[in-house]
Design an enzyme around this catalytic site. Structure first.
Site, PDB file in Angstrom:
ATOM      1  N   HIS A 285      -2.779   4.747  -2.845  1.00  0.00           N
ATOM      2  CA  HIS A 285      -3.861   5.485  -2.181  1.00  0.00           C
ATOM      3  C   HIS A 285      -3.542   6.969  -2.334  1.00  0.00           C
ATOM      4  CE1 HIS A 285      -5.953   6.361   1.972  1.00  0.00           C
ATOM      5  NE2 HIS A 285      -6.556   6.961   0.952  1.00  0.00           N
TER       6      HIS A 285
ATOM      7  N   GLY B 169      -6.471   1.942   8.186  1.00  0.00           N
ATOM      8  CA  GLY B 169      -6.344   2.803   9.356  1.00  0.00           C
ATOM      9  C   GLY B 169      -6.605   2.053  10.640  1.00  0.00           C
TER      10      GLY B 169
ATOM     11  N   HIS C 169       0.855  -1.192   0.000  1.00  0.00           N
ATOM     12  CA  HIS C 169       0.000   0.000   0.000  1.00  0.00           C
ATOM     13  C   HIS C 169       0.895   1.248   0.000  1.00  0.00           C
ATOM     14  CE1 HIS C 169      -3.814   2.066   0.895  1.00  0.00           C
ATOM     15  NE2 HIS C 169      -3.131   2.822   1.746  1.00  0.00           N
TER      16      HIS C 169
ATOM     17  N   GLY D  57      -4.232  10.787   6.705  1.00  0.00           N
ATOM     18  CA  GLY D  57      -3.165  11.769   6.885  1.00  0.00           C
ATOM     19  C   GLY D  57      -1.962  11.243   7.651  1.00  0.00           C
ATOM     20  N   PHE D  58      -2.196  10.297   8.534  1.00  0.00           N
ATOM     21  CA  PHE D  58      -1.104   9.817   9.383  1.00  0.00           C
ATOM     22  C   PHE D  58      -1.259   8.332   9.666  1.00  0.00           C
ATOM     23  CE2 PHE D  58      -2.050  14.209  10.308  1.00  0.00           C
ATOM     24  CZ  PHE D  58      -0.800  14.816  10.194  1.00  0.00           C
ATOM     25  N   GLY D  59      -0.134   7.662   9.850  1.00  0.00           N
ATOM     26  CA  GLY D  59      -0.163   6.283  10.308  1.00  0.00           C
ATOM     27  C   GLY D  59      -0.332   6.267  11.825  1.00  0.00           C
ATOM     28  N   GLY D  60      -0.574   5.103  12.362  1.00  0.00           N
ATOM     29  CA  GLY D  60      -0.581   4.933  13.812  1.00  0.00           C
ATOM     30  C   GLY D  60      -1.795   5.491  14.535  1.00  0.00           C
TER      31      GLY D  60
ATOM     32  N   GLY E 184      -0.063  -0.532   8.560  1.00  0.00           N
ATOM     33  CA  GLY E 184       1.214   0.169   8.579  1.00  0.00           C
ATOM     34  C   GLY E 184       1.970  -0.124   9.853  1.00  0.00           C
TER      35      GLY E 184
HETATM   36  C1  DX5 Z   1      -3.542   6.926   6.697  1.00  0.00           C
HETATM   37  C2  DX5 Z   1      -3.051   6.042   5.580  1.00  0.00           C
HETATM   38  C3  DX5 Z   1      -2.810   4.648   5.989  1.00  0.00           C
HETATM   39  C4  DX5 Z   1      -1.754   4.452   7.032  1.00  0.00           C
HETATM   40  C5  DX5 Z   1      -2.230   3.323   7.878  1.00  0.00           C
HETATM   41  O1  DX5 Z   1      -3.925   8.143   6.197  1.00  0.00           O
HETATM   42  O2  DX5 Z   1      -3.975   6.036   4.520  1.00  0.00           O
HETATM   43  O3  DX5 Z   1      -2.575   3.809   4.881  1.00  0.00           O
HETATM   44  O4  DX5 Z   1      -0.488   4.157   6.524  1.00  0.00           O
HETATM   45  O5  DX5 Z   1      -1.394   3.219   8.963  1.00  0.00           O
HETATM   46  P1  DX5 Z   1      -1.787   2.393  10.270  1.00  0.00           P
HETATM   47  O6  DX5 Z   1      -1.991   0.969   9.847  1.00  0.00           O
HETATM   48  O7  DX5 Z   1      -0.589   2.588  11.147  1.00  0.00           O
HETATM   49  O8  DX5 Z   1      -3.028   3.004  10.834  1.00  0.00           O
HETATM   50 ZN    ZN Z   2      -3.694   4.459   2.974  1.00  0.00          ZN
END
Ligand code: DX5
Ligand code: ZN
Length: 241
Positions: free
Chosen positions: A86, A196, A53, A162-165, A217
Site C-alpha cells: 500500500h 483501517g 499488507h 497515516g497511522f494504525g489503530g 493491523g
Molecule cells: C493506515 C494503514 C493501515 C493500518 C491499519 O494508514 O494504511 O494499513 O496499518 O491499521 P489498523 O488495522 O490498526 O487500523
Molecule cells: Zn494500509
C-alpha cells in the site's frame, strides 16, 4: 407462483457463489513487532493469513514515515505470504521497479497522488505485479470508473491513512456497498479491499457490504494470540447478515 427459468437460476447461482468466495485476511506489517519480525511473520503464516499488507509512507502524502524496498526485500525473504504493498507516497512510479524487484505481489497507489492513473496502473502490470488503487475516505468512487479495466484491486480506505489503530469510519459501509455494485456492474474481477479500523466489531458489516479483502493491523498484532485472532476475524466474515 413465479418459476425461475434456467437463465435466472444461473444468475442467482453466480451471485451467490460470488458472495461465498473466501475472505482474504491481510495483517498489516505496520503493527508488527520489528524486534521479533520473523516470529510475527511466522505466526501470521501459521495462523492462516492470506497476504501481508505492507504500508509504505513517505512523510509527504501522509504525515508518517515507514519503510522502503530494503525492508520489503528482507520481509519477502522470510515469508511466503504475498506482499500487498500500500503506497501512501507522492510520485509512486519512482518506486515501482524497486518494489517489484523486492517481491511485491500487488502495488496499490493512491488516486489522490496519481494524476496519470491509467499509465501508472499499466506500468505496474508490465512489471508483473497486480495493480491497485486506494481511495481516501473523501475521494469519490467515480475517480476509478474509467480505469476499471486496468485494475486488479480497489482499496477503499475506512480511515484517513497515516497511522494504525484508528477508528473505522462508519459511513464507509455505504461506500463499500457502492464500490461492490460498481465492480459487479462492470463485471470486474478486481478484489475489493478495506483498510483501517478492521477488527471483530467492524469486519462482519464490511464483509456484508461486499468487501473481499480485510487489512488488520492492531486487531491482529495486539491480540493475545495471532492465530486465534485471524481465525476469529475469518469466522466473522462468514456470518450471515
Ligand atoms: C493506515 C494503514 C493501515 C493500518 C491499519 O494508514 O494504511 O494499513 O496499518 O491499521 P489498523 O488495522 O490498526 O487500523
Ligand atoms: Zn494500509
Amino acid at each position: 407462483m413465479f418459476a425461475a427459468g434456467p437463465a435466472v437460476l444461473s444468475i442467482l447461482v453466480a451471485v451467490t457463489q460470488a458472495r461465498q468466495t473466501r475472505a482474504i485476511i491481510a495483517p498489516s506489517l505496520l503493527s508488527a513487532d520489528f524486534a521479533q519480525l520473523t516470529t510475527d511473520l511466522r505466526r501470521c503464516e501459521d495462523g492462516g493469513a492470506d497476504w501481508l499488507h505492507v504500508d509504505v509512507m513517505d512523510g509527504c502524502f501522509v504525515p508518517n514515515l515507514t519503510f522502503g524496498a530494503k525492508v520489503m526485500e528482507t520481509v519477502h525473504r522470510v515469508t511466503k505470504l504475498p506482499l500487498d504493498v500500500h503506497m501512501m507516497v507522492v510520485q509512486p512510479e519512482k518506486y515501482f521497479d524497486d518494489f517489484a524487484k523486492a517481491g511485491a505481489a500487488t502495488l496499490t497507489i493512491h488516486a489522490e497522488a496519481a494524476p496519470h492513473l491509467q499509465r501508472q496502473l499499466a506500468r505496474i502490470r508490465e512489471l508483473g505485479c497486480k495493480a491497485g488503487v486506494a481511495l481516501n475516505p473523501g475521494t469519490p468512487l467515480s475517480t476509478v470508473e474509467d480505469v476499471l479495466d486496468d485494475l486488479d484491486l480497489l482499496l477503499v480506505m475506512t480511515v484517513n491513512p497515516g497511522f494504525g489503530g484508528q477508528q473505522f469510519i462508519p459511513h464507509s459501509l455505504d461506500k463499500i456497498a457502492r464500490a461492490r455494485a460498481m465492480l459487479d456492474a462492470a463485471k470486474s474481477g478486481a478484489v475489493l479491499e478495506v483498510d483501517g479500523g478492521i477488527n471483530r466489531k467492524t469486519i462482519a458489516s464490511a464483509r456484508q457490504a461486499g468487501a473481499d479483502a480485510f487489512v488488520a493491523g492492531n486487531a491482529v498484532f495486539t491480540a493475545a494470540d495471532v492465530a486465534t485472532e485471524i481465525a476469529a476475524l475469518r469466522q466473522l466474515t462468514m456470518a450471515r447478515a
